[in-house]
Write a protein that holds these residues in place. Sequence first.
Motif: not given
Length: 324
Positions: A253, A300, A323
């Motif tokens: 994140e 990601n 992501i």
Amino acid sequence: MRAVAVAVTFIGALTLSGAAQAADNMARIGWLSPGSPVSHGALYAAFKEGLRERGYIEGKNIVIEQRWVEGKLDRLPEAAAELVRLKPDVIVVAGANAIQATKAATTTIPIVMATIINPVGLGFIASFARPGGNITGMSNQSEDLVPKMLEVLRVAFPRAKYVGVLGNRDNPATDRSWRVAQDAAKMLGVRVELTEARRPDEIEAAFAAIAKQQPGALLVMVDAMLVSQRQRVADLAAKHRLPVMYPFREFVEVGGLMSYGASLQDNYRRAATYVDKILKGANPGNIPVEQPTKFELVINLKTARALGITIPPELLLRADEVIR
């Protein structure tokens, strides 16, 4: 005027006395975190959410005494001792170092583990079903996940014959995880080498040393200090253009490439159920330690593009979250 002053003083004394009495009637929870309110704030919020779901509101029927060591794990014994002197009804801790420090500080106050690798092997509990003593809580099974993390790295980077490993040997769980990593690497035909970072100020030098070794990929082991420094870790991985597998989504994140593991926030939320049981009179030694049943792969793609990496389609299909 003097009579009024006396009356006001008397009323004020009654108010303070009433407030003190109300606080005395509240359950007192100790909170010991290896991180900071910034790095572990979301986990603390998840724990408090779990408490609210069970009817516990800070300032209304509970008091939470907080201690944060901000990645400086040598401060844990002192912080644990401070909490014990306050005589809380229960202490919530996370990570092997924090649990070890709290266990050394008290054998009577109930301790709830929010997350820990292999609590049986580390000697914190007798068994998952009947932990015994004054410790219970959640395990994240991360030691068992090391082979799976290496497998995912092999799918993502099939040409990688050498995988670096970043860990902290001041963490008593690291040696066990490292042995598991070596055994798994042999099965996969991959060479692994451990580089240590014991304190926040050693992380940059560790990444520089890893980059010189030119691994095909890097695996970061579970460690509370590294979790608390996850932004720095992710930034250094980007700086050295290293594709990294992390144990928790919190790294991804903030810019990490990928993670595979249990949900930390779910663990902290579930820790509140143990606090609830203990405050209602349950013996921690008789409350089974839970292990997670759900593990998530998070990727990601922004980071992959920045590194010039193409993630195999089959891995993207297996991901629980991508992501973009």
